[in-house]
Design an enzyme around this catalytic site. Structure first.
Site, short mmCIF file in Angstrom:
data_model
loop_
_atom_site.label_atom_id
_atom_site.label_comp_id
_atom_site.label_asym_id
_atom_site.label_seq_id
_atom_site.Cartn_x
_atom_site.Cartn_y
_atom_site.Cartn_z
N TYR A 235 0.85 -1.19 0.00
CA TYR A 235 0.00 0.00 0.00
C TYR A 235 0.89 1.24 0.00
O TYR A 235 1.53 1.55 1.01
CB TYR A 235 -0.90 -0.05 1.24
CG TYR A 235 -1.91 1.06 1.41
CD1 TYR A 235 -2.16 2.01 0.41
CD2 TYR A 235 -2.65 1.15 2.57
CE1 TYR A 235 -3.09 3.01 0.59
CE2 TYR A 235 -3.59 2.15 2.76
CZ TYR A 235 -3.81 3.08 1.77
OH TYR A 235 -4.74 4.08 1.96
N LYS B 293 -1.51 -1.44 -4.02
CA LYS B 293 -2.52 -0.38 -3.94
C LYS B 293 -1.76 0.94 -4.11
O LYS B 293 -1.11 1.41 -3.17
CB LYS B 293 -3.27 -0.43 -2.62
CG LYS B 293 -4.38 0.62 -2.47
CD LYS B 293 -5.03 0.50 -1.09
CE LYS B 293 -6.25 1.35 -0.92
NZ LYS B 293 -6.13 2.77 -1.21
#
Length: 308
Positions: free
Chosen positions: A142, A170
């Site tokens: 992320y 992400k």
């Protein structure tokens, strides 16, 4: 690096990082949490992220986070992909949380760089390698610059994508060019999430394929999942209409740097859920609940979009 790593999971579409409802006593509202999970499932979410940024993990103990994983796993396990937000300040803490999530039936974990300390590239690489060695689960990297202070370079993300258990990224950089660079460089090896639901995102998805969006909250329900559902069916106009609703929300509630205009992201989304009649609850300190006047503005957006 095996090009098949992305095929280890079937994560795609719109997967919201969900809120954690707290009651007036600021304890976890388990009943409200369960109601919200059912509503999100009924709205066709393609997966759920529990204890991501929106879940206020920074204000919760390990025991509370573990309890949420177990609650979500018991209620939603096997119904849709569950991804556990295991971000923390140390690898040991992330590993401990990931092991609980696996026992609770989660498919994988979402993991930021440890915030505040601003580790360098070698330290970031070591952090993810350490977690991967100790956790036998798919990992989604992320990249969250507003929360970590670090916008990871393509070179670093490429090296992270080589780690055995890393299957997705992400990419939440505010820099769309950097998102595009990440997608085109790594899309055949790992899944890349972060497509904006606008014309640029729609064009990329139609032309080059792509996996989806790990968004915040899922408060618009089928207006957000519908972007992908309609795209997959070939109904581009319907997908475009769904995406337009999401862009209104982003424009009216957030700055271009993805920071909330009326307070924190969790506080805004909780106010929005409450406006829709779904338990949102309060935020925990140091965050503050949205002021009454701002709640009216949030509700006005939802009315304009036909949500209430």
């Amino acid at each position: 690096m095996s090009a098949s790593k992305r095929s280890r999971v079937d994560w795609k579409g719109y997967l919201p990082a969900i809120i954690t409802p707290f009651g007036q006593d600021l304890e976890i509202d388990e009943n409200g949490f369960g109601q919200m999970l059912e509503w999100l499932h009924g709205e066709g979410m393609h997966g759920l992220i529990v204890q991501g940024t929106t879940g206020e993990w920074t204000a919760m103990s390990r025991e509370e986070r573990a309890r949420l994983f177990r609650l979500a796993g018991a209620q939603m396990g096997g119904k849709l992909p569950l991804i556990a937000g295991c971000s923390s300040f140390t690898a040991d803490e992330s590993i401990a949380l990931a092991k609980v999530a696996k026992e609770a039936g989660f498919e994988g974990i979402l993991l930021t760089v440890p915030p505040y300390v601003r580790p360098g590239p070698a330290e970031i690489l070591n952090f993810y390698e350490t977690v991967s060695r100790e956790v036998d689960m798919p990992i989604c990297i992320y990249n969250w610059p507003p929360g970590t202070g670090i916008d990871m370079s393509l070179d670093l993300l490429t090296r992270l994508a080589e780690i055995e258990n890393v299957v997705a990224i992400k990419q939440s950089t505010p820099n769309f060019e950097r998102f595009c660079d990440t997608f085109f460089a790594l899309k055949d090896e790992v899944r890349v999430f972060g497509f904006p639901m606008n014309e640029a995102g729609l064009t990329m998805l139609r032309t080059h394929g792509g996996d989806g969006t790990m968004g915040a909250g899922g408060v618009l329900g089928r207006a957000q999942t519908g972007f992908y559902d309609n795209l997959w069916k070939g109904d581009i106009e319907a997908a475009r209409a769904c995406g337009a609703k999401d862009r209104v929300l982003m424009a009216e509630w957030y700055t271009p740097d993805l920071v909330g205009k009326f307070g924190s992201g969790p506080a805004i989304l909780k106010a929005a859920f409450e406006a829709r009649g779904i338990p949102g609850g309060r935020v925990r300190s140091p965050l503050l609940d949205v002021a009454p006047a701002d709640r009216e503005m949030i509700a006005a957006t939802l009315k304009k979009l036909g949500m209430i």
